[in-house]
Structures are given as structure tokens and as C-alpha cells.
Write a protein that holds these residues in place. Structure first.
Motif, short mmCIF file in Angstrom:
data_model
loop_
_atom_site.label_atom_id
_atom_site.label_comp_id
_atom_site.label_asym_id
_atom_site.label_seq_id
_atom_site.Cartn_x
_atom_site.Cartn_y
_atom_site.Cartn_z
N SER A 272 0.54 -0.98 -0.24
CA SER A 272 -0.17 -0.32 -0.10
C SER A 272 0.80 1.37 -0.24
O SER A 272 0.52 1.76 0.49
CB SER A 272 -1.09 -0.14 1.32
OG SER A 272 -1.41 -0.49 0.85
N SER A 274 2.51 3.65 -3.01
CA SER A 274 3.56 3.74 -3.70
C SER A 274 5.09 3.84 -4.02
O SER A 274 6.25 4.09 -4.58
CB SER A 274 3.13 5.04 -4.67
OG SER A 274 1.33 4.49 -5.00
N THR A 311 -5.82 7.15 -5.99
CA THR A 311 -6.20 7.93 -5.03
C THR A 311 -7.18 8.81 -5.15
O THR A 311 -8.27 8.86 -4.41
CB THR A 311 -5.33 8.60 -4.25
OG1 THR A 311 -3.90 7.70 -4.11
CG2 THR A 311 -5.61 9.30 -2.69
N GLY A 351 3.28 9.36 -1.59
CA GLY A 351 2.50 8.08 -1.58
C GLY A 351 2.91 6.75 -1.00
O GLY A 351 3.85 6.51 -0.77
N VAL A 355 -2.40 7.71 3.23
CA VAL A 355 -2.49 9.57 2.86
C VAL A 355 -3.75 9.75 2.38
O VAL A 355 -4.42 11.09 2.18
CB VAL A 355 -1.15 9.66 2.06
CG1 VAL A 355 -1.01 9.38 0.69
CG2 VAL A 355 -1.22 11.35 2.80
N GLY A 356 -4.60 9.47 1.12
CA GLY A 356 -5.46 9.29 0.59
C GLY A 356 -6.77 10.30 0.85
O GLY A 356 -7.29 11.22 0.85
N ASP A 385 -6.73 1.06 -0.05
CA ASP A 385 -5.96 1.59 -0.14
C ASP A 385 -4.55 0.24 -1.05
O ASP A 385 -4.07 0.98 -2.38
CB ASP A 385 -4.93 1.69 1.39
CG ASP A 385 -4.34 2.56 0.94
OD1 ASP A 385 -4.05 3.10 -0.55
OD2 ASP A 385 -3.39 3.11 2.78
N ARG A 388 -5.53 0.76 -4.40
CA ARG A 388 -5.43 1.51 -5.31
C ARG A 388 -3.86 2.34 -5.61
O ARG A 388 -4.11 3.01 -6.17
CB ARG A 388 -6.42 3.35 -4.86
CG ARG A 388 -6.25 3.33 -3.29
CD ARG A 388 -6.91 4.64 -3.12
NE ARG A 388 -6.08 5.12 -1.84
CZ ARG A 388 -6.62 4.65 -0.16
NH1 ARG A 388 -8.21 4.69 -0.74
NH2 ARG A 388 -6.34 5.27 0.26
N THR A 389 -3.54 1.90 -4.69
CA THR A 389 -1.87 2.04 -4.82
C THR A 389 -0.95 1.37 -5.80
O THR A 389 -0.90 1.63 -7.08
CB THR A 389 -1.00 1.68 -3.58
OG1 THR A 389 -1.87 2.00 -2.32
CG2 THR A 389 0.64 1.69 -3.32
N ASN A 392 -2.17 3.54 -9.02
CA ASN A 392 -1.23 4.61 -8.79
C ASN A 392 -0.04 3.99 -9.24
O ASN A 392 1.25 4.92 -10.48
CB ASN A 392 -0.58 4.90 -7.20
CG ASN A 392 -2.14 5.10 -6.58
OD1 ASN A 392 -3.01 6.36 -7.39
ND2 ASN A 392 -2.44 5.57 -5.22
N1 ASP Z 1 -1.19 3.86 -0.33
C1 ASP Z 1 -1.22 5.09 -1.62
C2 ASP Z 1 -0.31 5.51 -2.47
O1 ASP Z 1 0.86 5.02 -1.59
C3 ASP Z 1 -1.44 6.04 -1.41
C4 ASP Z 1 -3.46 6.43 -0.93
O2 ASP Z 1 -4.09 6.40 -1.81
O3 ASP Z 1 -3.91 6.00 0.66
O4 ASP Z 1 -0.30 5.80 -3.31
#
Ligand code: ASP
Length: 434
Positions: A272, A274, A311, A351, A355-356, A385, A388-389, A392
Motif C-alpha cells: 500500500s 507507491s 487515490t 505516496g 494518505v488518501g 488502499d 488504489r496503490t 497509482n
Molecule cells: N497508499 C497510496 C499510495 O501510496 C496513497 C493513498 O491513496 O493513500 O500511492
């Protein structure tokens, strides 16, 4: 072809095993103190945390040496500016497309309508204070580079390293030994990534087992509408929008690209983060996809910090969901503000896991949605998370590939070679007797 299983397949198998073990514990041993203390919060937690630290430990030195090599490899300041400009524009474009897609589709499915707020079990969410946008720009420049390195502040590290590398070029001949040394150090760091990849299956297993022991799938049930719409849009963006951009702007095969990106996506999913995935993304993009170090070393860490398509999608769907739950009409201007805010918020936040939600609080404050509504979605956020990571990281690699193609800095033979960059065995070469 050797009979050995590829590292990516091994990681995938261990990941599924971790998921199963975690889910079994969640269902059958949630109250067993021994299992919780010694396995979940003991073994799995310790091994998972060590693995994440091992990945994070690579990021700062790898980005630094790789970026020095990259900038010195470009050797031409106008190209550097051009690559930076293209990267920024494409990152903003993909984020804006992601959130627009999210809002459009989520409005159609309307998750959250008829949601029983009174019966929902909500945790607490305290809104963090968002830094003003002006501060985000001021913070790009490190007042103390050592502090930036110590904290792993990626944008500040990128700023200082590029300036440093440009000045190595400016001193001409005298800078050559530093470039040579950086190239060697970069090779060493790439080898360290390779070594860490060999323990990855165990690390990934521990992370998955811990997460799924603590997060039962059953918590998704009350939030199924939100969860399903969000995962659907994340997949649509990763396999639709991004692949279309890759095909049209990058003129490369999306299938081949996805095959080569698998290990970075798996790492992103299990960590989770980036940021922690940067070493693996760099390895995939350079060694498997064939992008030149001069482009990848700059665009990948830049993207891990400022580009967060997945995110942004979460923010779009969460906005529609919370607006529906609370019966608030945002209107077109409200949604346009959400789009602008989340694109801007992605620039200033790194990332890292979770944090999203902080970015979401900034967006909600701006459009006047109740920030405490975020407590509703916290329960399922840990699992989302992970997905979506991966999106990303896919977005970062897509933009890097498109830019490399436009700059003619991608080796298409490597791209087409299915075995290119496959993990090497780790061994110490025998040293010749002296
Ligand atoms: N965990 C995501 C990332 O590292 C950020 C997030 O959406 O919380 O890209």
C-alpha cells in the motif's frame, strides 16, 4: 526456458496463501489470544514490518544515484526541462481524467443513497489541518538537504539531486569521476533491489496474512455499494483509460506492458505504498519495459509523489457517497472544485499508506462536506488502499513509458522480449585469488 518458477509467480502464490491464512484466522481464530499475540501481532507483524523497512531503505539511495546517472546521461538541460514538463502535464492529465471518470460513474450508480446513517457503526476521524498551497511550493526547496534525505522527502530530494547533477555536468571533465562513481553505486543499489526481491515472497505473505487477519471480508458487507463501485472504476481506469493513453500516445502494446508491470503491481498491492514500491517500479520500467535510465530515474520517483490516479478515484467516489449519505447537493461547481482540489492535493502529499484519507479531508473542507463522514469509509479503506496503490503505480509507469517513447529513449527489443529483466539468481561470484 528453465523449469524454475518466476519470482512474480512465487510472489503471487505467497500472496494468495497469506490472504487465505489471514482470512482463516479472522474467521476461526479471532479470539484466540495465542494466535493473535504470537502469529498476527508477533510473527506476521515483525516479518511484514521488516520487509517494508527493507524496501524503504532502498528508496533514497536508489533514487539519488539513479537520478544523478539519469540527469548526467541526458546531458542536455533543455531535454531535462522537456521531460519534466511532459511528466507534470501527463500526471495532472491522468489524475484529472481519473477523478472525472470516478465522479461521472459514481453519480450514475449513486452509492450511499438510502444508506442508514443511524445504524452505521462509525469510528472516529479527526480532520488533519491542510497546509496552504503556497507552502507546498515553498517546501519543494529543502533548506537543509541532509534533513530532506533523512526524512525521505521525495520532492526535496529530487530538487536537490537534479541541481547537484546539473552542476556535475557544468564543471565538465572534473565531474566525470563523480558520474562514474554514481554509475557504480547505482549498479550496486540495483543489485540490492535484486537481493531484496528474493525475500519478497515471505514478506508479502506476512503482510497479507496480517492485513486479512485483522480486516475481515465481512466488514465490506454494509459498504458493498461504495466498495464495488470504487473497485470497478479503479479497474476500468487501469485497464481502460490508462491503456488507451498508452496505446494512442505511447504506441506500445498494453498487454505486453501489463505483463511486465505485474511485480510492481503486486508490491504496490501488498505494501500500500507507491513510495516503498519505487525500487520495484524502477526495476520493471528499466529492465523489463526497456525505458532508459535517464527518463525512468526522474519520472518514476516524481510520479510516486505527485501522481495518484487511484487515490483521486477514491476521492471522487467518496465525495459522491458521502454527499448522498448526508443528502447534500454539490452541483456542477461543487464537483469541479472537487476535481481541482484533488489534483492539487495529490501534488503536495507523498505516496504512503492511508494518505488518501488525509487528502480527502482537504477536499471535503473545501467543498463543505462533513469531514466526520470519512469515519464511515475508514473501515474498508485499508483494503481499498491496496487496490488504489496498484493503480497509482500503474499510472506512474504508463506516463514514464509514454514519455520515453516520445523522447526515443526506450529499447523496443527489451519491451518485446518476454524474458527481459527476469530476476537473476543471487550469488556471490567467486573471487579470483590475489
Ligand atoms: N497508499 C497510496 C499510495 O501510496 C496513497 C493513498 O491513496 O493513500 O500511492
Amino acid at each position: 526456458m528453465s523449469g524454475k518458477m518466476s519470482m512474480t509467480s512465487k510472489i503471487m502464490i505467497w500472496m494468495v496463501a497469506g490472504l487465505l491464512v489471514g482470512s482463516l484466522i479472522n474467521n476461526f481464530a479471532a479470539d484466540n489470544a495465542w494466535v493473535q499475540d504470537y502469529l498476527v501481532m508477533g510473527l506476521f507483524h515483525v516479518v511484514g514490518a521488516i520487509f517494508i523497512s527493507m524496501l524503504k531503505m532502498l528508496v533514497v539511495p536508489l533514487v539519488t544515484f539513479s537520478l544523478i546517472c539519469g540527469v548526467c546521461g541526458i546531458g542536455d538541460l533543455s531535454k531535462l526541462g522537456r521531460v519534466g514538463g511532459k511528466a507534470f502535464a501527463l500526471f495532472m492529465l491522468t489524475t484529472a481524467l481519473a477523478i472525472t471518470l470516478a465522479i461521472t460513474i459514481a453519480t450514475f450508480f449513486a452509492p450511499g443513497e438510502g444508506f442508514e446513517l443511524a445504524s452505521a457503526t462509525t469510528g472516529a476521524f479527526t480532520a488533519p489541518v491542510a497546509p496552504p498551497l503556497s507552502q507546498v511550493f515553498i517546501d519543494l526547496v529543502p533548506s537543509n538537504p541532509v534533513a530532506a534525505y533523512a526524512e525521505g522527502n521525495m520532492l526535496q530530494i529530487i530538487f536537490f539531486t537534479i541541481l547537484f547533477a546539473v552542476c556535475i555536468l557544468m564543471i565538465g571533465e572534473a565531474g566525470q569521476p563523480i558520474i562514474d562513481l554514481s554509475e557504480r553505486l547505482n549498479s550496486v543499489m540495483m543489485e540490492v533491489v535484486n537481493v531484496v526481491m528474493h525475500v519478497a515472497p515471505i514478506g508479502v505473505f506476512a503482510l497479507m496474512a496480517k492485513t486479512f487477519s485483522l480486516q475481515g471480508i465481512d466488514m465490506i458487507v454494509p459498504m458493498i455499494g461504495y466498495f464495488a463501485v470504487l473497485v470497478f472504476i479503479l479497474l476500468l481506469h487501469a485497464t481502460g483509460t490508462l491503456m488507451l493513453l498508452l496505446k494512442v500516445l505511447g504506441r506500445v502494446s498494453p498487454m505486453q506492458f501489463l505483463r511486465k508491470m505485474r511485480s510492481a503491481q503486486l508490491f504496490a498491492f501488498s505494501t500500500s505504498s507507491s513510495n516503498a514500491t519505487i525500487p520495484v517500479t524502477l526495476q520493471c520500467v528499466e529492465k523489463r519495459i526497456g525505458v532508459d535510465n535517464s527518463t525512468a530515474s526522474f519520472v518514476v520517483p516524481f510520479g510516486a509523489t505527485i501522481n495518484m490516479d487511484g487515490t483521486a478515484i477514491m476521492q471522487g467516489v467518496a465525495t459522491v457517497f458521502i454527499a448522498n449519505v448526508y443528502g447534500i447537493e454539490l452541483g456542477l461547481s461543487g464537483y469541479l472544485t472537487v476535481i481541482a482540489m484533488s489534483v492539487l492535493a495529490s501534488i503536495g502529499t507523498a505516496g504512503v499508506p492511508g494518505v488518501g484519507l488525509i487528502m480527502l479531508a482537504m477536499v471535503f473542507n473545501q467543498v463543505g462536506l462533513p469531514v466526520e463522514g470519512i469515519a464511515l469509509i475508514i473501515g474498508v479503506d485499508r483494503l481499498l488502499d491496496m487496490v488504489r496503490t496498484s493503480v497509482n503505480v500503474t499510472g506512474d509507469a504508463v506516463v514514464t513509458t509514454i514519455i520515453a517513447r516520445s523522447e526515443n529513449s526506450i529499447d523496443m527489443d527489451v519491451f518485446h522480449d518476454a524474458n527481459a529483466g527476469h530476476e537473476k539468481d543471487v550469488h556471490l561470484p567467486k573471487r579470483a585469488p590475489v
